[in-house]
Design a protein around this motif. Structure first.
Motif, PDB file in Angstrom:
ATOM      1  N   ALA A  65      35.840  23.024 -20.446  1.00  0.00           N
ATOM      2  CA  ALA A  65      37.304  23.012 -20.420  1.00  0.00           C
ATOM      3  C   ALA A  65      37.816  24.033 -21.426  1.00  0.00           C
ATOM      4  O   ALA A  65      37.377  24.058 -22.578  1.00  0.00           O
ATOM      5  N   TRP A  66      38.747  24.871 -20.975  1.00  0.00           N
ATOM      6  CA  TRP A  66      39.260  25.961 -21.797  1.00  0.00           C
ATOM      7  C   TRP A  66      40.778  26.000 -21.759  1.00  0.00           C
ATOM      8  O   TRP A  66      41.395  25.644 -20.749  1.00  0.00           O
ATOM      9  N   VAL A  67      41.359  26.459 -22.855  1.00  0.00           N
ATOM     10  CA  VAL A  67      42.779  26.798 -22.893  1.00  0.00           C
ATOM     11  C   VAL A  67      42.884  28.296 -23.135  1.00  0.00           C
ATOM     12  O   VAL A  67      42.044  28.886 -23.810  1.00  0.00           O
ATOM     13  N   ALA A  68      43.916  28.886 -22.558  1.00  0.00           N
ATOM     14  CA  ALA A  68      44.224  30.300 -22.769  1.00  0.00           C
ATOM     15  C   ALA A  68      45.593  30.331 -23.428  1.00  0.00           C
ATOM     16  O   ALA A  68      46.551  29.758 -22.904  1.00  0.00           O
ATOM     17  N   CYS A  69      45.674  30.970 -24.585  1.00  0.00           N
ATOM     18  CA  CYS A  69      46.942  31.036 -25.312  1.00  0.00           C
ATOM     19  C   CYS A  69      47.401  32.482 -25.412  1.00  0.00           C
ATOM     20  O   CYS A  69      46.594  33.405 -25.523  1.00  0.00           O
ATOM     21  N   ARG A  70      48.691  32.634 -25.393  1.00  0.00           N
ATOM     22  CA  ARG A  70      49.322  33.945 -25.542  1.00  0.00           C
ATOM     23  C   ARG A  70      50.332  33.806 -26.658  1.00  0.00           C
ATOM     24  O   ARG A  70      51.243  32.981 -26.566  1.00  0.00           O
ATOM     25  N   ARG A  71      50.143  34.584 -27.705  1.00  0.00           N
ATOM     26  CA  ARG A  71      51.016  34.496 -28.881  1.00  0.00           C
ATOM     27  C   ARG A  71      51.123  33.061 -29.374  1.00  0.00           C
ATOM     28  O   ARG A  71      52.204  32.535 -29.603  1.00  0.00           O
ATOM     29  N   ASP A  72      49.986  32.389 -29.483  1.00  0.00           N
ATOM     30  CA  ASP A  72      49.871  31.014 -29.990  1.00  0.00           C
ATOM     31  C   ASP A  72      50.579  29.968 -29.139  1.00  0.00           C
ATOM     32  O   ASP A  72      50.850  28.870 -29.603  1.00  0.00           O
ATOM     33  N   ARG A  73      50.889  30.300 -27.886  1.00  0.00           N
ATOM     34  CA  ARG A  73      51.480  29.327 -26.969  1.00  0.00           C
ATOM     35  C   ARG A  73      50.571  29.180 -25.756  1.00  0.00           C
ATOM     36  O   ARG A  73      50.000  30.171 -25.284  1.00  0.00           O
ATOM     37  N   LEU A  74      50.470  27.964 -25.250  1.00  0.00           N
ATOM     38  CA  LEU A  74      49.636  27.719 -24.084  1.00  0.00           C
ATOM     39  C   LEU A  74      50.111  28.560 -22.904  1.00  0.00           C
ATOM     40  O   LEU A  74      51.283  28.531 -22.537  1.00  0.00           O
TER      41      LEU A  74
ATOM     42  N   ASP B 111      45.744  40.224 -24.392  1.00  0.00           N
ATOM     43  CA  ASP B 111      46.704  39.389 -25.125  1.00  0.00           C
ATOM     44  C   ASP B 111      46.498  37.898 -24.894  1.00  0.00           C
ATOM     45  O   ASP B 111      47.363  37.094 -25.220  1.00  0.00           O
ATOM     46  N   LEU B 112      45.357  37.497 -24.330  1.00  0.00           N
ATOM     47  CA  LEU B 112      45.030  36.084 -24.153  1.00  0.00           C
ATOM     48  C   LEU B 112      43.900  35.703 -25.087  1.00  0.00           C
ATOM     49  O   LEU B 112      42.916  36.431 -25.200  1.00  0.00           O
ATOM     50  N   ASP B 113      44.042  34.582 -25.737  1.00  0.00           N
ATOM     51  CA  ASP B 113      42.975  34.027 -26.562  1.00  0.00           C
ATOM     52  C   ASP B 113      42.443  32.791 -25.853  1.00  0.00           C
ATOM     53  O   ASP B 113      43.217  31.883 -25.524  1.00  0.00           O
ATOM     54  N   PHE B 114      41.141  32.754 -25.615  1.00  0.00           N
ATOM     55  CA  PHE B 114      40.497  31.622 -24.965  1.00  0.00           C
ATOM     56  C   PHE B 114      39.809  30.769 -26.018  1.00  0.00           C
ATOM     57  O   PHE B 114      39.143  31.294 -26.907  1.00  0.00           O
ATOM     58  N   ALA B 115      39.958  29.459 -25.895  1.00  0.00           N
ATOM     59  CA  ALA B 115      39.297  28.531 -26.816  1.00  0.00           C
ATOM     60  C   ALA B 115      38.917  27.276 -26.038  1.00  0.00           C
ATOM     61  O   ALA B 115      39.611  26.892 -25.085  1.00  0.00           O
ATOM     62  N   PRO B 116      37.828  26.639 -26.430  1.00  0.00           N
ATOM     63  CA  PRO B 116      37.482  25.375 -25.784  1.00  0.00           C
ATOM     64  C   PRO B 116      38.628  24.374 -25.936  1.00  0.00           C
ATOM     65  O   PRO B 116      39.231  24.267 -27.011  1.00  0.00           O
ATOM     66  N   MET B 117      38.935  23.672 -24.871  1.00  0.00           N
ATOM     67  CA  MET B 117      39.968  22.644 -24.918  1.00  0.00           C
ATOM     68  C   MET B 117      39.458  21.482 -25.769  1.00  0.00           C
ATOM     69  O   MET B 117      38.299  21.081 -25.657  1.00  0.00           O
TER      70      MET B 117
ATOM     71  N   GLU C 293      38.338  34.841 -14.128  1.00  0.00           N
ATOM     72  CA  GLU C 293      37.234  35.686 -14.590  1.00  0.00           C
ATOM     73  C   GLU C 293      36.547  35.078 -15.814  1.00  0.00           C
ATOM     74  O   GLU C 293      35.324  35.171 -15.961  1.00  0.00           O
ATOM     75  N   HIS C 294      37.327  34.447 -16.676  1.00  0.00           N
ATOM     76  CA  HIS C 294      36.747  33.766 -17.836  1.00  0.00           C
ATOM     77  C   HIS C 294      35.801  32.647 -17.380  1.00  0.00           C
ATOM     78  O   HIS C 294      34.705  32.493 -17.914  1.00  0.00           O
ATOM     79  N   PHE C 295      36.235  31.880 -16.383  1.00  0.00           N
ATOM     80  CA  PHE C 295      35.379  30.807 -15.877  1.00  0.00           C
ATOM     81  C   PHE C 295      34.141  31.344 -15.178  1.00  0.00           C
ATOM     82  O   PHE C 295      33.065  30.745 -15.278  1.00  0.00           O
ATOM     83  N   PHE C 296      34.243  32.487 -14.486  1.00  0.00           N
ATOM     84  CA  PHE C 296      33.053  33.097 -13.892  1.00  0.00           C
ATOM     85  C   PHE C 296      32.028  33.411 -14.986  1.00  0.00           C
ATOM     86  O   PHE C 296      30.848  33.101 -14.852  1.00  0.00           O
ATOM     87  N   ALA C 297      32.489  34.044 -16.055  1.00  0.00           N
ATOM     88  CA  ALA C 297      31.589  34.421 -17.146  1.00  0.00           C
ATOM     89  C   ALA C 297      30.992  33.185 -17.814  1.00  0.00           C
ATOM     90  O   ALA C 297      29.792  33.155 -18.124  1.00  0.00           O
TER      91      ALA C 297
ATOM     92  N   SER D  48      37.406  14.327 -18.731  1.00  0.00           N
ATOM     93  CA  SER D  48      36.666  15.574 -18.539  1.00  0.00           C
ATOM     94  C   SER D  48      36.048  16.055 -19.851  1.00  0.00           C
ATOM     95  O   SER D  48      34.906  16.519 -19.876  1.00  0.00           O
ATOM     96  N   LEU D  49      36.809  15.939 -20.932  1.00  0.00           N
ATOM     97  CA  LEU D  49      36.268  16.333 -22.241  1.00  0.00           C
ATOM     98  C   LEU D  49      35.114  15.423 -22.640  1.00  0.00           C
ATOM     99  O   LEU D  49      34.073  15.898 -23.105  1.00  0.00           O
ATOM    100  N   ILE D  50      35.293  14.124 -22.468  1.00  0.00           N
ATOM    101  CA  ILE D  50      34.243  13.155 -22.823  1.00  0.00           C
ATOM    102  C   ILE D  50      32.983  13.415 -22.002  1.00  0.00           C
ATOM    103  O   ILE D  50      31.864  13.286 -22.511  1.00  0.00           O
ATOM    104  N   SER D  51      33.166  13.800 -20.728  1.00  0.00           N
ATOM    105  CA  SER D  51      32.026  14.052 -19.836  1.00  0.00           C
ATOM    106  C   SER D  51      31.317  15.365 -20.134  1.00  0.00           C
ATOM    107  O   SER D  51      30.281  15.649 -19.543  1.00  0.00           O
TER     108      SER D  51
END
Length: 155
Positions: free
Chosen positions: A51-60, A10-16, A95-99, A44-47
């Protein structure tokens, strides 16, 4: 960064992106006494940090920032919003960051954590991190500075 988000249950990962920074900075301020600033995340983004966000039901639900240097991944920030803490989302984000680190040539991951962050220390130990050192006066604290526990894990 990949522009295609992917899911883990139930988590959606997307680049921040810069569009996420308002929500990320607001969450950060609700989690930490000494939060990262908008500028810290923007830099961090500029560099080009991972960077990732994880959303659940379209909420951070959580987010993180990782710096890759050759085959070393340095986890700079990993956080779960307060209302969702204690539900295993930190493990899933980690685990997402490990991968992601492995996909970008990482063979080991390093991080710093406050010794006062008992939940963080337990999470990292459960995921195979071991203490390799300490950094004196690393974090701002209510009364002076707090050291950091430096931890490492093979990927």
């Amino acid at each position: 960064m990949s522009a295609v988000p992917h899911s883990s249950a139930d988590l959606d990962f997307a680049p921040m992106t810069s569009a996420d920074l308002g929500a990320v900075v607001a969450a950060e301020a609700g989690i930490y006494e000494f939060p990262w600033s908008h500028g810290n995340f923007a830099d961090s983004l500029i560099s080009g940090h991972r960077a990732w966000v994880a959303c659940r039901r379209d909420r951070l639900a959580g987010y993180g920032v990782m710096m890759m240097v050759l085959d070393e991944a340095h986890l700079l920030n990993i956080s779960v919003v307060p209302e969702l803490q204690g539900r295993g989302l930190g493990s899933r984000l980690l685990e997402h960051f490990f991968a992601d680190a492995r996909a970008h040539g990482g063979s080991r991951m390093l991080l710093e954590v406050r010794p006062s962050n008992a939940a963080g220390l337990r999470l990292y130990a459960r995921h195979g991190f071991a203490e390799i050192g300490r950094r004196r006066d690393y974090y701002p604290a209510r009364h002076g500075r707090e050291e950091a526990v430096v931890m490492e894990r093979a990927l």
